[in-house]
Design a protein around this motif. Structure first.
Motif, short mmCIF file in Angstrom:
data_model
loop_
_atom_site.label_atom_id
_atom_site.label_comp_id
_atom_site.label_asym_id
_atom_site.label_seq_id
_atom_site.Cartn_x
_atom_site.Cartn_y
_atom_site.Cartn_z
N ASN A 115 11.95 7.46 4.15
CA ASN A 115 10.91 8.50 4.18
C ASN A 115 9.66 8.11 4.51
O ASN A 115 8.81 8.97 4.25
CB ASN A 115 11.42 9.16 2.73
CG ASN A 115 10.77 8.37 1.61
OD1 ASN A 115 10.71 7.03 1.65
ND2 ASN A 115 10.74 9.02 0.42
N ARG A 116 9.38 7.01 4.66
CA ARG A 116 8.01 6.61 4.78
C ARG A 116 7.61 6.20 6.42
O ARG A 116 6.45 5.86 6.60
CB ARG A 116 7.73 5.37 4.28
CG ARG A 116 7.65 5.42 2.67
CD ARG A 116 7.27 4.15 1.77
NE ARG A 116 6.04 3.69 2.20
CZ ARG A 116 5.60 2.64 1.72
NH1 ARG A 116 6.44 1.51 1.13
NH2 ARG A 116 4.36 2.04 1.95
N ASN B 210 0.82 -1.12 0.13
CA ASN B 210 -0.05 0.01 0.04
C ASN B 210 0.91 1.37 0.00
O ASN B 210 2.01 1.31 0.77
CB ASN B 210 -0.93 0.00 1.20
CG ASN B 210 -1.80 -1.04 1.29
OD1 ASN B 210 -3.10 -1.01 0.68
ND2 ASN B 210 -1.72 -2.15 1.84
N ASN B 211 0.50 2.20 -0.64
CA ASN B 211 1.45 3.40 -0.78
C ASN B 211 1.04 4.40 0.32
O ASN B 211 0.24 5.48 0.09
CB ASN B 211 1.09 4.08 -2.20
CG ASN B 211 1.95 5.24 -2.56
OD1 ASN B 211 3.18 5.34 -2.27
ND2 ASN B 211 1.47 6.13 -3.40
N LEU B 212 1.44 4.12 1.28
CA LEU B 212 1.34 4.76 2.72
C LEU B 212 2.48 5.12 3.34
O LEU B 212 3.28 4.46 3.25
CB LEU B 212 0.19 4.08 3.48
CG LEU B 212 -1.11 3.76 3.15
CD1 LEU B 212 -1.87 2.72 3.67
CD2 LEU B 212 -2.05 5.21 2.82
N LYS B 213 2.59 5.95 4.28
CA LYS B 213 3.71 6.25 5.39
C LYS B 213 3.00 5.96 6.69
O LYS B 213 1.75 5.80 6.80
CB LYS B 213 4.16 7.59 5.30
CG LYS B 213 3.18 8.90 5.37
CD LYS B 213 3.87 10.22 5.39
CE LYS B 213 3.18 11.14 5.49
NZ LYS B 213 3.87 12.48 5.23
N LYS C 208 0.14 4.80 13.14
CA LYS C 208 -1.08 5.52 12.33
C LYS C 208 -0.42 5.59 11.04
O LYS C 208 0.45 6.17 10.58
CB LYS C 208 -1.36 6.85 13.06
CG LYS C 208 -2.43 7.69 12.15
CD LYS C 208 -2.70 9.17 12.70
CE LYS C 208 -1.52 9.93 12.59
NZ LYS C 208 -1.77 11.56 12.91
N PHE C 209 -1.56 5.15 10.02
CA PHE C 209 -1.18 5.29 8.56
C PHE C 209 -1.70 6.75 8.08
O PHE C 209 -2.43 7.14 8.34
CB PHE C 209 -1.87 4.07 7.86
CG PHE C 209 -1.48 2.82 8.04
CD1 PHE C 209 0.04 2.50 7.77
CD2 PHE C 209 -2.20 1.79 8.59
CE1 PHE C 209 0.41 1.20 8.21
CE2 PHE C 209 -1.68 0.55 8.75
CZ PHE C 209 -0.57 0.24 8.59
N MET C 210 -0.68 7.01 6.93
CA MET C 210 -1.09 8.35 6.42
C MET C 210 -0.84 8.44 4.89
O MET C 210 0.34 7.64 4.45
CB MET C 210 -0.43 9.60 7.11
CG MET C 210 -0.71 9.84 8.58
SD MET C 210 0.47 10.97 9.05
CE MET C 210 1.90 10.30 9.50
N LYS C 211 -1.44 9.22 4.05
CA LYS C 211 -1.17 9.16 2.81
C LYS C 211 0.02 9.72 2.48
O LYS C 211 0.49 10.71 2.89
CB LYS C 211 -2.33 10.05 2.16
CG LYS C 211 -3.69 9.10 2.04
CD LYS C 211 -4.83 9.82 1.22
CE LYS C 211 -6.07 9.09 1.35
NZ LYS C 211 -7.20 9.66 0.60
N LEU C 212 0.89 9.38 1.47
CA LEU C 212 2.19 9.77 0.89
C LEU C 212 1.89 11.21 0.29
O LEU C 212 1.05 11.45 -0.47
CB LEU C 212 2.90 8.88 0.04
CG LEU C 212 3.64 7.68 0.72
CD1 LEU C 212 4.16 6.57 -0.19
CD2 LEU C 212 4.84 8.10 1.66
#
Length: 364
Positions: free
Chosen positions: A329-330, A287-290, A360-364
């Motif tokens: 960086n993620r 998944n494209n997340l940080k 906690k996940f966040m969008k890049l």
């Protein structure tokens, strides 16, 4: 003896076990001698010409325990298997199992099984792996396969012998799962040890094989006996499961790890933490997340010490994920000490709830 190390946890929906006869409970003949695994245990076989063992109490003996390489009680049910994962002249034994259905392409699965080192083993190893294939390899079993069907052919796997199986030489699609660099040696002769993987399926996987797929020269070994005649590592194996998992994470929502544990008053991750962290890494990998990691303590002790400890623990989780392959960086980490309790610090139970690591996940 049995020690359950940890369970699947946060926000994971786990489906049924896809492994047929996962603890070797269904079989034809009760084992009255060694090497009675192949063509005897339902839906299981030996993929090479090694002689895998099947252990189960027979006759008036009600407890499966003693055997020629030591003693162990089953992790689950009344039976378990035994395999040589390291021996002279690259001799190897394996267990090959079958799934109720093929894995679904792009779905994520958790793979788990338990092993225990036999007491008489002179070495322990860390190269226990699982190999997925689309067809059964090696000799036939009493269940139908391409090898005992009218169109089957033994020539396809005619290069197999009693030695180790090299996946690169197999004439069939395969993928191997192993954690060699990230784990200690599997050297516990008393407790069952969990081996686990997170895997994104390609859609062809119908069979799997467990064992050591490396030569003696390539295998990581640790000497367990000061003196011996024959070098070998023999492992019991039980309770194999392959289950689809569904993640229900939302972005900008804080989740608490359930089984990320540390040594007392230290920032050293315990082995019990690995599976939950592997689940988190697998989710990030696909998944494209940080992600942000938050460390917390209870209110016992000096505030400055608690802040430092919470930050070091959050960093330990971060370091594990980066070592697993997550980009720098993620991920970020923060330590809050006791400044953000979930509940009042007025009882030991509440203080246990406040000692936690969150993410906690966040969008890049």
């Amino acid at each position: 003896m049995t020690k359950i190390l940890f369970f699947l946890s946060f926000q994971m929906i786990v489906s049924q076990n896809l492994v047929k006869n996962p603890s070797f409970e269904d079989f034809d003949k009760c084992p009255w001698k060694i090497s009675m695994f192949n063509k005897n245990v339902d839906y299981w076989s030996c993929p090479n010409h090694g002689s895998t063992d099947f252990f189960r109490a027979c006759g008036n003996t009600k407890e499966t325990k003693d055997n020629y390489n030591g003693e162990q009680t089953p992790f689950s049910g009344d039976a378990y298997a035994g395999i040589y994962c390291y021996a002279e002249d690259d001799y190897r034994e394996y267990v090959q199992g079958e799934l109720h259905e093929k894995l679904i392409a792009n779905e994520t699965y958790t793979i788990r099984f338990y092993i225990s080192l036999a007491e008489k083993s002179t070495y322990s190893i860390k190269n226990i792996a699982l190999l997925f294939t689309g067809e059964r390899i090696g000799v036939s079993t009493k269940s139908a396969s391409i090898l005992n069907s009218p169109k089957g052919s033994y020539q396809k796997f005619g290069n197999l012998s009693k030695k180790f199986i090299n996946p690169e030489t197999l004439n069939t699609q395969n993928d191997i799962l192993q954690n060699d660099a990230l784990i200690p040696f599997y050297n516990d002769t008393n407790e069952w040890m969990l081996v686990s993987f997170i895997y994104q399926a390609k859609g062809y996987e119908q069979f799997f094989t467990i064992g050591n797929f490396k030569s003696n020269q390539e295998t990581d070994i640790n000497q367990e006996k000061p003196e011996f005649i024959h070098p070998f590592a023999y492992y019991y194996i039980d309770a194999i499961s392959i289950e689809a998992i569904k993640n229900t994470y939302k972005t900008d929502t804080i989740y608490t790890f359930q089984n990320v544990l540390f040594e007392f008053d230290k920032a050293i991750l315990l082995d019990e933490s690995v599976e939950e962290l592997d689940e988190l890494y697998s989710y990030l990998e696909h998944n494209n997340l940080k992600v942000e990691i938050y460390g917390h303590t209870d209110a016992i002790g000096m505030q400055t010490h608690n802040e430092k400890l919470s930050e070091e623990r959050a960093k330990a989780v971060t370091d594990y994920l980066i070592k697993s392959g997550l980009e720098f960086n993620r991920i970020q980490w923060f330590g809050f000490g006791s400044s953000k309790p979930k509940v009042e610090n007025n009882s030991e139970e509440n203080r246990g709830l406040n000692r936690r690591v969150e993410f906690k996940f966040m969008k890049l």
